[in-house]
Design an enzyme around this catalytic site. Structure first.
Site, mmCIF file in Angstrom:
data_model
loop_
_atom_site.group_PDB
_atom_site.id
_atom_site.type_symbol
_atom_site.label_atom_id
_atom_site.label_comp_id
_atom_site.label_asym_id
_atom_site.label_seq_id
_atom_site.Cartn_x
_atom_site.Cartn_y
_atom_site.Cartn_z
ATOM 1 N N TYR A 61 74.116 -1.833 -10.291
ATOM 2 C CA TYR A 61 74.669 -2.235 -9.006
ATOM 3 C C TYR A 61 73.841 -2.055 -8.011
ATOM 4 O O TYR A 61 72.524 -1.078 -8.342
ATOM 5 C CB TYR A 61 75.578 -1.093 -8.617
ATOM 6 C CG TYR A 61 76.476 -2.186 -7.887
ATOM 7 C CD1 TYR A 61 76.726 -3.152 -6.780
ATOM 8 C CD2 TYR A 61 78.079 -1.984 -8.637
ATOM 9 C CE1 TYR A 61 78.083 -4.153 -6.534
ATOM 10 C CE2 TYR A 61 79.148 -2.544 -8.774
ATOM 11 C CZ TYR A 61 78.996 -3.556 -7.563
ATOM 12 O OH TYR A 61 79.908 -4.193 -7.278
ATOM 13 N N GLU A 63 72.531 -3.511 -4.177
ATOM 14 C CA GLU A 63 73.599 -3.912 -3.580
ATOM 15 C C GLU A 63 72.208 -3.485 -2.126
ATOM 16 O O GLU A 63 71.423 -2.668 -2.714
ATOM 17 C CB GLU A 63 74.578 -3.956 -2.878
ATOM 18 C CG GLU A 63 75.505 -3.759 -3.173
ATOM 19 C CD GLU A 63 76.772 -3.485 -2.133
ATOM 20 O OE1 GLU A 63 78.508 -3.913 -2.556
ATOM 21 O OE2 GLU A 63 77.007 -2.695 -1.660
ATOM 22 N N ASP A 207 68.445 -29.496 0.202
ATOM 23 C CA ASP A 207 69.262 -29.319 -0.883
ATOM 24 C C ASP A 207 68.728 -29.707 -2.332
ATOM 25 O O ASP A 207 68.506 -30.582 -2.351
ATOM 26 C CB ASP A 207 70.741 -29.376 -1.191
ATOM 27 C CG ASP A 207 71.815 -29.012 -1.882
ATOM 28 O OD1 ASP A 207 70.658 -28.051 -2.768
ATOM 29 O OD2 ASP A 207 72.265 -28.908 -1.833
ATOM 30 N N THR A 233 68.813 -24.654 -7.279
ATOM 31 C CA THR A 233 69.740 -23.967 -8.198
ATOM 32 C C THR A 233 68.072 -23.605 -9.362
ATOM 33 O O THR A 233 67.333 -23.791 -9.099
ATOM 34 C CB THR A 233 70.586 -24.337 -8.856
ATOM 35 O OG1 THR A 233 69.916 -25.736 -9.385
ATOM 36 C CG2 THR A 233 71.458 -24.901 -8.374
ATOM 37 N N LYS A 236 68.756 -26.080 -14.033
ATOM 38 C CA LYS A 236 68.912 -27.265 -14.134
ATOM 39 C C LYS A 236 67.362 -27.187 -14.633
ATOM 40 O O LYS A 236 67.574 -27.196 -15.776
ATOM 41 C CB LYS A 236 69.587 -28.084 -12.914
ATOM 42 C CG LYS A 236 70.811 -27.694 -11.969
ATOM 43 C CD LYS A 236 70.987 -28.853 -11.093
ATOM 44 C CE LYS A 236 72.773 -28.196 -10.769
ATOM 45 N NZ LYS A 236 73.319 -29.212 -9.295
ATOM 46 N N ARG A 242 72.013 -19.417 -15.158
ATOM 47 C CA ARG A 242 72.213 -20.384 -14.193
ATOM 48 C C ARG A 242 72.390 -18.819 -13.029
ATOM 49 O O ARG A 242 72.866 -17.682 -12.680
ATOM 50 C CB ARG A 242 73.856 -19.999 -14.332
ATOM 51 C CG ARG A 242 74.318 -20.423 -15.605
ATOM 52 C CD ARG A 242 75.998 -20.420 -15.615
ATOM 53 N NE ARG A 242 76.071 -22.155 -14.618
ATOM 54 C CZ ARG A 242 75.667 -23.013 -15.421
ATOM 55 N NH1 ARG A 242 75.525 -23.721 -16.214
ATOM 56 N NH2 ARG A 242 76.257 -24.027 -14.193
#
Ligand SMILES: *Cc1c(COP(=O)(O)O)cnc(C)c1O
Length: 415
Positions: A61, A63, A207, A233, A236, A242
């Site tokens: 974890y 954060e 984008d 992303t 791709k 991903r």
């Protein structure tokens, strides 16, 4: 560039414990290896990226951001994220990078959260013309929370109608202009978008989810010098895990970071961020530069071969990894074409056609190029399209066998 990572061995532990899911994963690994992956948004990550995704960093974890976490024990998580950010800023020449977005859509959500308020006007490519769901679809948060004005492409050329972009911007005075598409096979003119944005006092959001991998390899123009925020992303053409990525100016760094965490996301996926660092390291090599240029060359060859087989290419060709085509001259709709091609082991998408009646097909050369295929194979693939589309059982079986033969020569993960 074939790589070696026999999925069968990797899955050995799982096969013993959970044969049901092991079968699913093995089946998918075989499907990927034995059919042709022509989906423009897909690629094969390296064994190093896959290994990082499967590492115990998945348990952590974390954060917050490096040096300012809400959890203890983050020294290695911090190191992973710092390396990822450094590699991204160096590779794309950006002041600042955020590698935490869980996906491309999460990156766009955070970009909007950083720059906009609900109800603001945003100018973006219309969905029928190639805009993404996050560019104002009524089915998406974007269409519900913001007032999207769509621009489109010219009916004759299929190219972005920049006069329309400028006219709509002057009329609607948007808070932000979005450039970038899921199916436009040319590069946006970033300088022109910047000039329009400056004229009306709007932010420019690029984008670049699709072309960012080409940008990394120097095979596409870089939006970073023009856009206030670049959304991308990592899975791709960039060939990473991903996930999403944001690049921005120093001035917007804090707003962008806060828009990701704590505004739109919780704990960062540290194994994915480490895998993004691995992919960014790979994308910084001369081998990746050569790869990116080959991807574009292969798309040009495949596009020309498909045109010769009778497909009507959107914009008449491509400058990217991506091809969109209308199969109407062959008497087919995109949906029928996709089904017939899929039955023959040629896997691709349908896409909206700005001015066509039905749907088109969308495909790309990132994955087959990773497998090591070259220009001769691209021409061969176009011929397989025509044979598969005849919808004759013997032809479909013959194409399937040829696809199997081809993929045996170019296995995605070696032998
Ligand atoms: C792929 C894509 C996205 C979304 O990425 P996901 O990871 O699927 O959420 C957003 N915008 C554009 C232009 C894309 O091509």
């Amino acid at each position: 560039m074939p790589v070696s990572a026999p999925p069968e061995e990797v899955l050995d532990v799982l096969r013993r414990q959970d044969p049901q899911i092991a079968d699913v994963l093995l089946g998918e690994a075989r499907r990927q290896a034995e059919t042709l992956q022509l989906i423009a948004a897909e690629n094969f990550t390296s064994p190093a990226v896959l290994a990082t995704l499967g590492s115990p960093l998945a348990n952590k974890y974390a954060e917050g951001y490096p040096g300012a976490r809400h959890h203890g024990g983050c020294e290695y998580a911090d190191a992973a994220e710092r390396i990822a950010v450094e590699r991204a800023t160096a590779l794309f020449g950006a002041d600042h990078a955020n590698l935490q977005p869980h996906s491309g859509s999460s990156a766009v959500l955070a970009a909007y959260a950083a720059l906009l308020r609900p109800g603001d006007t945003v100018l973006a490519m219309g969905l029928e013309h190639g805009g993404h769901l996050t560019h104002g679809s009524p089915a998406n948060f974007s269409g519900r929370w913001f007032d999207f004005v769509p621009y489109g492409v010219d009916a004759e050329t299929g190219l972005i109608d920049y006069e329309q972009v400028a006219a709509l911007a002057r009329h609607h005075r948007p808070t932000a202009i979005v450039c970038g598409s899921i199916s436009y096979p040319r590069h946006p003119d970033y300088a022109l978008f910047r000039a329009v944005a400056d004229e009306v006092g709007a932010y420019l959001i690029a984008d670049a989810a699709h072309p960012i991998g080409l940008v990394a390899g120097g095979a596409a123009p870089n939006p970073v010098p023009y856009a206030d925020v670049v959304c991308a992303t990592t899975h791709k053409v960039l060939r990473g895990p991903r996930g999403g990525m944001l690049l921005c100016t120093a001035e917007l760094a804090e707003r962008v970071d806060r828009a990701v965490f704590p505004f739109t996301q919780g704990g960062a996926q540290m194994h994915t961020i480490a895998a993004k660092a691995v992919a960014l390291g790979e994308a910084s090599t001369p081998a990746f530069t050569a790869y990116a240029h080959r991807v574009v060359e292969h798309a040009r060859v495949l596009a020309a071969a498909l045109a010769a087989e009778g497909f009507a290419l959107t914009t008449g060709g491509t400058d990217t990894h991506l091809i969109t085509a209308d199969p109407a001259p062959l008497g087919l709709d995109g949906r029928t074409a996709r089904a017939r091609l899929s039955a023959a082991g040629l896997v691709l998408d349908t896409c909206a056609l700005p001015y066509g009646d039905g749907r088109g097909i969308r495909l790309g050369t990132a994955a087959v190029t990773t497998q090591g295929m070259g220009a001769p194979e691209m021409a061969g693939i176009a011929a397989l399209f025509t044979a598969a589309l005849r919808d004759e059982p013997e032809e479909t079986a013959r194409v399937r066998a040829e696809v199997r033969e081809l993929t045996r020569s170019f296995p995605p993960y070696g032998r």
